[in-house]
Design a protein around this motif. Structure first.
Motif, PDB file in Angstrom:
ATOM      1  N   CYS A  76      -3.330 -12.906   7.279  1.00 57.25           N
ATOM      2  CA  CYS A  76      -3.583 -11.821   8.121  1.00 57.25           C
ATOM      3  C   CYS A  76      -2.773 -13.172   9.369  1.00 57.25           C
ATOM      4  CB  CYS A  76      -5.199 -13.639   9.062  1.00 57.25           C
ATOM      5  SG  CYS A  76      -4.649 -15.278   8.474  1.00 57.25           S
ATOM      6  N   SER A  77      -1.819 -14.118   9.281  1.00 59.47           N
ATOM      7  CA  SER A  77      -0.816 -13.847  10.527  1.00 59.47           C
ATOM      8  C   SER A  77       0.031 -13.442  10.540  1.00 59.47           C
ATOM      9  CB  SER A  77      -1.387 -15.737  10.638  1.00 59.47           C
ATOM     10  OG  SER A  77       0.503 -15.773   9.505  1.00 59.47           O
ATOM     11  N   GLY A  78       0.937 -13.079   9.735  1.00 57.03           N
ATOM     12  CA  GLY A  78       2.238 -12.496   9.302  1.00 57.03           C
ATOM     13  C   GLY A  78       1.676 -10.800   9.857  1.00 57.03           C
ATOM     14  N   PRO A  79       1.186  -9.713   9.191  1.00 58.46           N
ATOM     15  CA  PRO A  79       0.778  -8.588   9.832  1.00 58.46           C
ATOM     16  C   PRO A  79       0.674  -8.614  11.609  1.00 58.46           C
ATOM     17  CG  PRO A  79      -0.538  -8.755   8.001  1.00 58.46           C
ATOM     18  CD  PRO A  79       0.156 -10.069   8.197  1.00 58.46           C
ATOM     19  N   ALA A  80      -0.237  -9.924  11.556  1.00 63.31           N
ATOM     20  CA  ALA A  80      -0.914  -9.643  13.695  1.00 63.31           C
ATOM     21  C   ALA A  80       0.214 -10.085  13.969  1.00 63.31           C
ATOM     22  CB  ALA A  80      -2.010 -11.108  13.319  1.00 63.31           C
ATOM     23  N   ILE A  81       1.070 -11.060  13.455  1.00 66.17           N
ATOM     24  CA  ILE A  81       2.684 -11.173  14.454  1.00 66.17           C
ATOM     25  C   ILE A  81       3.435  -9.321  14.535  1.00 66.17           C
ATOM     26  CG2 ILE A  81       4.731 -11.981  14.548  1.00 66.17           C
ATOM     27  CD1 ILE A  81       3.279 -14.156  13.534  1.00 66.17           C
ATOM     28  N   LEU A  82       3.516  -9.009  13.307  1.00 65.27           N
ATOM     29  CA  LEU A  82       4.023  -7.867  13.287  1.00 65.27           C
ATOM     30  C   LEU A  82       2.766  -6.796  13.908  1.00 65.27           C
ATOM     31  CD1 LEU A  82       5.959  -6.038  11.425  1.00 65.27           C
ATOM     32  CD2 LEU A  82       4.306  -5.160  10.048  1.00 65.27           C
ATOM     33  N   LEU A  83       2.160  -6.002  13.861  1.00 67.69           N
ATOM     34  CA  LEU A  83       1.396  -5.122  15.091  1.00 67.69           C
ATOM     35  C   LEU A  83       1.549  -6.082  16.106  1.00 67.69           C
ATOM     36  CD1 LEU A  83      -0.676  -3.394  13.906  1.00 67.69           C
ATOM     37  CD2 LEU A  83      -1.977  -4.076  13.865  1.00 67.69           C
ATOM     38  N   LEU A  84       1.349  -6.747  16.640  1.00 70.41           N
ATOM     39  CA  LEU A  84       1.992  -6.964  18.367  1.00 70.41           C
ATOM     40  C   LEU A  84       3.381  -7.289  18.673  1.00 70.41           C
ATOM     41  CD1 LEU A  84      -0.326 -10.666  18.281  1.00 70.41           C
ATOM     42  CD2 LEU A  84      -0.399  -8.502  19.889  1.00 70.41           C
ATOM     43  N   PRO A 131       1.023  -0.801   0.099  1.00 73.00           N
ATOM     44  CA  PRO A 131      -0.173   0.221  -0.140  1.00 73.00           C
ATOM     45  C   PRO A 131       0.869   1.264   0.181  1.00 73.00           C
ATOM     46  CG  PRO A 131      -1.370  -1.509   1.391  1.00 73.00           C
ATOM     47  CD  PRO A 131       0.895  -2.165   0.739  1.00 73.00           C
ATOM     48  N   TYR A 132       1.855   1.407   1.019  1.00 73.69           N
ATOM     49  CA  TYR A 132       2.800   2.413   0.613  1.00 73.69           C
ATOM     50  C   TYR A 132       3.333   2.710  -0.647  1.00 73.69           C
ATOM     51  CZ  TYR A 132       6.933   5.532   1.828  1.00 73.69           C
ATOM     52  OH  TYR A 132       7.253   6.583   2.473  1.00 73.69           O
ATOM     53  N   TYR A 133       4.010   1.628  -1.576  1.00 75.03           N
ATOM     54  CA  TYR A 133       5.089   2.506  -2.240  1.00 75.03           C
ATOM     55  C   TYR A 133       4.024   2.137  -3.732  1.00 75.03           C
ATOM     56  CZ  TYR A 133       9.474   1.721  -0.571  1.00 75.03           C
ATOM     57  OH  TYR A 133      10.673   1.985  -0.125  1.00 75.03           O
ATOM     58  N   PHE A 134       2.848   1.233  -4.025  1.00 77.09           N
ATOM     59  CA  PHE A 134       1.930   0.941  -4.535  1.00 77.09           C
ATOM     60  C   PHE A 134       0.702   2.236  -4.890  1.00 77.09           C
ATOM     61  CE2 PHE A 134       2.806  -3.443  -6.676  1.00 77.09           C
ATOM     62  CZ  PHE A 134       4.141  -3.297  -7.323  1.00 77.09           C
ATOM     63  N   HIS A 135       0.402   2.151  -3.471  1.00 72.02           N
ATOM     64  CA  HIS A 135      -0.538   3.157  -3.554  1.00 72.02           C
ATOM     65  C   HIS A 135      -0.603   4.639  -2.945  1.00 72.02           C
ATOM     66  CE1 HIS A 135      -3.618   0.424  -5.089  1.00 72.02           C
ATOM     67  NE2 HIS A 135      -2.874  -1.028  -4.304  1.00 72.02           N
ATOM     68  N   HIS A 136       0.388   4.573  -2.324  1.00 74.80           N
ATOM     69  CA  HIS A 136       1.384   6.230  -2.125  1.00 74.80           C
ATOM     70  C   HIS A 136       0.569   6.282  -0.183  1.00 74.80           C
ATOM     71  CE1 HIS A 136       3.287   6.518  -5.387  1.00 74.80           C
ATOM     72  NE2 HIS A 136       2.315   6.365  -6.161  1.00 74.80           N
ATOM     73  N   TYR A 137      -0.062   5.135  -0.223  1.00 71.25           N
ATOM     74  CA  TYR A 137      -0.976   5.372   1.036  1.00 71.25           C
ATOM     75  C   TYR A 137       0.325   5.771   2.233  1.00 71.25           C
ATOM     76  CZ  TYR A 137      -3.546   4.452   4.860  1.00 71.25           C
ATOM     77  OH  TYR A 137      -4.964   4.261   6.103  1.00 71.25           O
ATOM     78  N   LYS A 138       0.447   6.942   2.740  1.00 74.97           N
ATOM     79  CA  LYS A 138       1.693   8.011   3.566  1.00 74.97           C
ATOM     80  C   LYS A 138       1.089   6.912   5.363  1.00 74.97           C
ATOM     81  CE  LYS A 138       3.895  10.196   0.440  1.00 74.97           C
ATOM     82  NZ  LYS A 138       3.533   8.891  -0.455  1.00 74.97           N
ATOM     83  N   THR A 145      -5.996   0.312   9.554  1.00 69.88           N
ATOM     84  CA  THR A 145      -5.916  -0.537   8.180  1.00 69.88           C
ATOM     85  C   THR A 145      -5.177  -1.066   8.535  1.00 69.88           C
ATOM     86  OG1 THR A 145      -5.594   2.373   7.826  1.00 69.88           O
ATOM     87  CG2 THR A 145      -5.198   0.430   6.290  1.00 69.88           C
ATOM     88  N   LEU A 146      -4.340  -1.404   9.478  1.00 68.56           N
ATOM     89  CA  LEU A 146      -3.649  -2.592   8.849  1.00 68.56           C
ATOM     90  C   LEU A 146      -4.485  -3.833  10.013  1.00 68.56           C
ATOM     91  CD1 LEU A 146      -0.843  -3.703   8.229  1.00 68.56           C
ATOM     92  CD2 LEU A 146      -0.156  -3.587  10.209  1.00 68.56           C
ATOM     93  N   ALA A 147      -5.071  -3.524  11.294  1.00 68.14           N
ATOM     94  CA  ALA A 147      -6.344  -4.357  11.381  1.00 68.14           C
ATOM     95  C   ALA A 147      -7.409  -4.728  10.400  1.00 68.14           C
ATOM     96  CB  ALA A 147      -6.323  -4.008  12.351  1.00 68.14           C
ATOM     97  N   LYS A 148      -7.687  -4.047   9.779  1.00 71.98           N
ATOM     98  CA  LYS A 148      -7.910  -4.005   8.341  1.00 71.98           C
ATOM     99  C   LYS A 148      -8.077  -4.925   7.306  1.00 71.98           C
ATOM    100  CE  LYS A 148     -11.440  -0.399   7.703  1.00 71.98           C
ATOM    101  NZ  LYS A 148     -11.363   1.123   7.412  1.00 71.98           N
ATOM    102  N   ILE A 149      -7.136  -4.891   7.006  1.00 67.82           N
ATOM    103  CA  ILE A 149      -6.527  -6.102   5.847  1.00 67.82           C
ATOM    104  C   ILE A 149      -5.870  -6.991   6.797  1.00 67.82           C
ATOM    105  CG2 ILE A 149      -3.996  -6.558   4.555  1.00 67.82           C
ATOM    106  CD1 ILE A 149      -3.808  -3.669   4.993  1.00 67.82           C
ATOM    107  N   ILE A 150      -5.477  -6.873   8.139  1.00 68.73           N
ATOM    108  CA  ILE A 150      -6.027  -9.345   8.935  1.00 68.73           C
ATOM    109  C   ILE A 150      -7.078  -8.827   8.539  1.00 68.73           C
ATOM    110  CG2 ILE A 150      -4.919  -9.836  10.936  1.00 68.73           C
ATOM    111  CD1 ILE A 150      -3.332  -7.648  11.542  1.00 68.73           C
ATOM    112  N   THR A 151      -8.086  -8.471   8.413  1.00 65.44           N
ATOM    113  CA  THR A 151      -9.126  -9.210   8.906  1.00 65.44           C
ATOM    114  C   THR A 151      -9.624  -9.361   7.106  1.00 65.44           C
ATOM    115  OG1 THR A 151      -9.790  -7.553  10.779  1.00 65.44           O
ATOM    116  CG2 THR A 151     -11.936  -8.182   9.344  1.00 65.44           C
TER     117      THR A 151
END
Ligand code: SF4
Ligand code: SF4
Lengths: 395, 256
Positions: free
Chosen positions: A207-215, A72-79, A235-241
């Protein structure tokens, strides 16, 4: 920048010391494995891959998952992900290091490992897995380190680093796809022989990877002054969901295909995992735990009110991680080898020694991640980039 | 065994010479010249195959005789438990052929079948091996180089016939060292092994050990030669192969 990892609070030193202690202690058991062979594990003629390779598979997912921030950061410039990108990349480095570690401890003749390079064999997926994993490691080290160094010196990121970041995004998908290909191209292993395996791998990784990362990021916020962007976290939580929904959906597709067609080979592994066959029920409680926790995590993540509750979120993520880990870190391997080619069940359970050696690899990974995150948070603190969003959290 | 190692040194050289992208098949073919020099008497074939008459050798005891001959010839250790090593063994119809049949005739239901590596034409173990330690010879035999195998066990996951064993521990601990066959190496721990269709005996002009021990119940020969003994038995009897649906094309046939 590495010098930043040397200075820290007593708590930081204690944590590092603790990890080193585990590594040192457990390496004794690994030495024993080197001397006696893999007989110290619970693996057998029928279940010839076990806990090590399962952890490898799970961690490839963790490595690939950084892409859910980087893309999202590089492709969608999600700052809003700006400050998180570096953590995604550094997490990937730690994860790939653990993957390689689990491969090394799993093979019977590690001193001959270079044979894979000396006799490159393009028809072997394992050869390609080695290529993509090492490539991914290098990409993340180069991109992550360069960007962080530039941030520190208040310089713009070099153009080539952006190109490499694009490459690494595509690459991330490849590492988990190739890892799934390790399994899904094998004749006679029905649980793995399914075109959706790679897609399932990616969904569960995302889902699991970003969840670990977020934790880990939440933990980092607790122990440092770094504050992540709140909108980014939401946003990341939404992606995980979303990813977890897709993951569960893919699994249900598997179940439908197996049971509606009624083909025994397709049903056997699932029946063994969830109900048990021939009097073997070893995994049944685990698989149902995974099912309940998986659905439970969705119940806690789908309603926006619950998902945005920062007190609840770590718990929802934790049970999601447990559910996906049981599915991929236990069920996938044991269910793939059972029933064996003779339609029999050979139970497998990791031995204590196997778990200790695994703890060693996890500790090495934790050490790498700790050091990299320490450097990253220090740089973020120094440049003050992360302080502003912190204010907006309180506001 | 030495000649196989020489082959490998040879194609290690070839690889270094930049032929690393050449297909495994052509490299093997390059190595084959050396094998043929071994003995004038060496038995040769385009595709070795075996036919097992399960009416003649259909009990556990009878198959144990074959297994003993094989395991003695190749120094296969006798390890109790799940981490065992076996090249040839006995199992029932359902286990062997993946076709449960509720109302089978009694003799078939009780019959045991000699199981071993099928030396598949499209061997999945060869396809997955990352080091070419498992490779296909031009005569159809799926052979192994124990000195190159890294013990990743990918081949074990890939073989749908459960034909492969891994040396989880030092095999010599479970061998009677006074009865070793000095002509054949013992393995080191950490490598995979399986039936090799007795390449070492074929090179000396002899039949495989299990065939020798079978009193005619096992027939071994060249599948590509219409006049061969195997082709004759295949013409005269109804035979089946294990798991044909998987497309590996086994070279071991069973007379039912
Ligand atoms: S039976 Fe198994 S080990 Fe033997 S050639 Fe076929 S796939 Fe390979
Ligand atoms: S265990 Fe040995 S023979 Fe089997 S795939 Fe790995 S390197 Fe090849």
């Amino acid at each position: 920048m590495l010098e930043k990892a040397l200075k820290g609070s007593p708590k930081y030193y204690m944590w590092i010391g603790f990890l080193l202690l585990i590594i040192l202690g457990a390496s004794g058991v690994y030495l024993m494995q080197l001397m006696q062979g893999l007989t110290i594990t619970g693996m057998s003629r029928d279940v010839s891959w076990g806990f090590y390779i399962a952890q490898f598979t799970y961690l490839v997912g963790l490595a690939a998952s950084g892409v859910m921030i980087v893309l999202p950061y590089y492709f969608h410039h999600y700052k809003q992900f700006k400050d998180l990108v570096i953590f995604g990349e550094f997490m990937a480095i730690g994860a790939v290091v653990m993957c390689l570690g689990f491969i090394v401890v799993d093979i019977g003749q590690p001193q001959r490992m270079l044979n894979v390079l000396l006799y490159p064999t393009p028809n072997s997926i394992l050869f390609w897995d080695m290529v993509v994993l090492n490539g991914y490691l290098i990409l993340n080290v180069v991109v992550g380190w360069t960007c962080l160094e530039c941030d520190r010196q208040h310089l713009p990121h070099p153009k080539w680093s952006k190109t490499l970041a694009y490459v690494s995004i595509i690459w991330a998908f490849s590492i988990h796809t190739v890892t799934a290909f390790l399994y899904q191209g094998l004749p006679g292993r029905h649980y793995w022989l399914t075109a959706i395996l790679a897609a399932r791998f990616l969904a569960s990784a995302f889902c699991s990877g970003p969840a670990i990362l977020l934790l880990v990021i939440m933990l980092t916020q607790k122990v440092s002054t770094f504050k992540a962007n709140a909108e980014g976290i939401a946003t990341l939580a939404k992606i995980i969901t979303y990813a977890m929904c897709v993951n569960v959906f893919f699994f249900l597709l598997e179940v439908f295909t197996a049971f509606y067609s009624g083909i025994p080979g397709h049903m056997h592994s699932i029946v063994y995992l969830f109900v048990g066959v021939h009097g073997h029920h070893e995994l049944v409680p685990f698989m149902w735990t995974a099912a309940v926790l998986g659905i439970g995590s969705l119940c806690l993540l789908i309603p926006p009110k619950l998902r945005d509750n920062m007190k609840l979120l770590p718990w929802s993520l934790a049970i999601l991680v447990i559910a996906t880990w049981i599915d991929k870190g236990l069920g996938l391997l044991i269910g793939g080898f059972n029933p064996n080619p003779f339609e029999q069940i050979t139970p497998y359970w990791p031995t204590g020694k196997e778990l200790i050696v695994s703890a060693m690899i996890y500790a090495i990974g934790a050490l790498v991640v700790t050091i990299l995150f320490k450097v990253a948070t220090e740089v973020k603190e120094e440049t003050g980039a992360s302080q502003k969003p912190a204010a907006s959290v309180e506001a | 065994m030495n000649h196989t190692r020489r082959n490998f040194l040879k194609f290690a050289g070839l690889t270094a010479a930049g032929l690393c992208v050449a297909s495994a098949g052509s490299i093997m073919a390059a190595g084959a010249g050396a094998t043929e020099k071994v003995s004038e008497k060496a038995l040769k074939a385009k595709r070795w195959a075996m036919v097992i008459d399960t009416k003649k050798v259909g009990t556990k005891e009878a198959i144990d005789v074959l297994a003993k001959a094989c395991h003695a010839a190749h120094n296969v250790p006798d390890i109790p438990g799940k981490q065992n090593v076996k090249w040839l063994w006995a199992d029932g119809f359902e286990q062997a052929f993946d076709q449960p049949n509720n109302f089978m005739d009694e003799s078939l239901e009780k019959r045991q079948f000699a199981l071993l590596c099928n030396h598949c034409t499209n061997a999945s173990c060869v396809r997955v091996c990352p080091t070419q330690a498992t490779y296909k010879r031009p005569d159809g035999i799926v052979a192994m180089d124990y000195h190159r195998c890294i013990g990743c066990r990918y081949c074990m996951a890939a073989c749908p016939f459960g034909a492969r064993s891994f040396n989880f521990m030092e095999p010599r601990l479970h061998l009677d060292l006074t009865k070793l066959n000095k002509e054949f190496p013992t393995r080191m721990r950490g490598v995979v092994e399986k039936c090799n269709f007795c390449v070492e005996l074929l090179a000396q002009g002899k039949q495989p050990a299990c065939v020798e021990a079978s009193a005619g119940a096992l027939v071994f020969g060249d599948l590509s030669d219409p006049a061969s003994e195997v082709r004759k038995v295949l013409r005269e009897h109804y035979t089946i192969r294990r798991k044909p649906a998987l497309g590996t094309e086994p070279s071991v046939y069973y007379i039912i």
